[in-house]
Each structure stands twice: as structure tokens, then as C-alpha cells.
Design a protein around this motif. Structure first.
Motif, PDB file in Angstrom:
ATOM      1  N   ASP A  13       0.845  -1.190   0.000  1.00  0.00           N
ATOM      2  CA  ASP A  13       0.000   0.000   0.000  1.00  0.00           C
ATOM      3  C   ASP A  13       0.881   1.241   0.000  1.00  0.00           C
ATOM      4  N   ASN A  15       0.066   4.232   0.426  1.00  0.00           N
ATOM      5  CA  ASN A  15      -0.354   5.211   1.416  1.00  0.00           C
ATOM      6  C   ASN A  15       0.340   4.995   2.759  1.00  0.00           C
ATOM      7  N   ASN A  16       1.107   3.919   2.872  1.00  0.00           N
ATOM      8  CA  ASN A  16       1.864   3.629   4.085  1.00  0.00           C
ATOM      9  C   ASN A  16       3.353   3.693   3.745  1.00  0.00           C
ATOM     10  N   CYS A  18       6.000   3.761   5.507  1.00  0.00           N
ATOM     11  CA  CYS A  18       6.872   2.867   6.290  1.00  0.00           C
ATOM     12  C   CYS A  18       6.909   1.478   5.650  1.00  0.00           C
ATOM     13  N   GLU A  19       5.766   1.022   5.183  1.00  0.00           N
ATOM     14  CA  GLU A  19       5.679  -0.277   4.524  1.00  0.00           C
ATOM     15  C   GLU A  19       6.455  -0.270   3.206  1.00  0.00           C
ATOM     16  N   TYR A  64      11.066   7.640   1.217  1.00  0.00           N
ATOM     17  CA  TYR A  64       9.981   7.022   1.977  1.00  0.00           C
ATOM     18  C   TYR A  64      10.281   7.000   3.473  1.00  0.00           C
ATOM     19  N   CYS A  68       7.904   8.478   6.334  1.00  0.00           N
ATOM     20  CA  CYS A  68       7.530   7.600   7.442  1.00  0.00           C
ATOM     21  C   CYS A  68       7.845   8.250   8.788  1.00  0.00           C
TER      22      CYS A  68
END
Length: 85
Positions: A13, A15-16, A18-19, A64, A68
Motif C-alpha cells: 500500500d 499510502n503507508n 513505512c511499509e 519514503y 515515514c
């Protein structure tokens, strides 16, 4: 509906952040371990990350990571009082 990408065969995803950063670090490890190329699919576009473009991969990871863990701005205001107030 969430925006998703496929990184190293795993649906992530976007929108995350951290992921996304974690998934991109796995790609970086795979490239460092000698894999020729690792596929990342953004919608209809596919990018192959390999040793030749590891710099761009690291830039994406840093981008990213910043999303995050945004840095908080701390304001330090010194006090010039001598305690006589």
C-alpha cells in the motif's frame, strides 16, 4: 481504494510510506546479495532495480523514510532572565 504497488512480488500500500520503505530495503538487500534485478511495479510501469541503479533505489528508500518519520521542528527559545522576576 488504496494505491498499491508490487515490490519484490509483494503487494504494498503506497499510502503507508513505512511499509514501502521496508519493502524497498528488502529489494536493496536482494540486489546486494547478488540478484541480477528485482522487479517493482507501479500501476502499469515496471522498474527493474539492479546493481546499476542501486543509487536511485537508495534515494527512494530515503524519500519514503522521510515520509515515514517526519522530523519535528523543535524551537529552542533561550531565557535571559537572571531569576529576579
Amino acid at each position: 481504494m488504496a494505491d498499491t504497488v508490487t515490490i519484490g512480488g509483494v503487494l504494498i500500500d503506497t499510502n503507508n510510506p513505512c511499509e514501502v520503505a521496508r519493502a524497498l530495503r528488502k529489494v536493496e538487500l536482494q540486489v546486494a546479495a547478488g540478484e541480477n534485478a528485482v522487479s517493482v511495479k507501479f500501476e502499469n510501469h515496471e522498474v527493474q532495480f539492479g546493481a546499476s541503479n542501486v543509487k536511485r533505489l537508495r534515494e527512494l528508500i530515503a524519500e519514503y523514510d522521510r515520509q515515514c518519520n517526519p522530523r519535528r521542528v523543535h524551537t529552542f527559545l533561550p531565557s535571559f532572565s537572571k531569576g529576579f522576576d
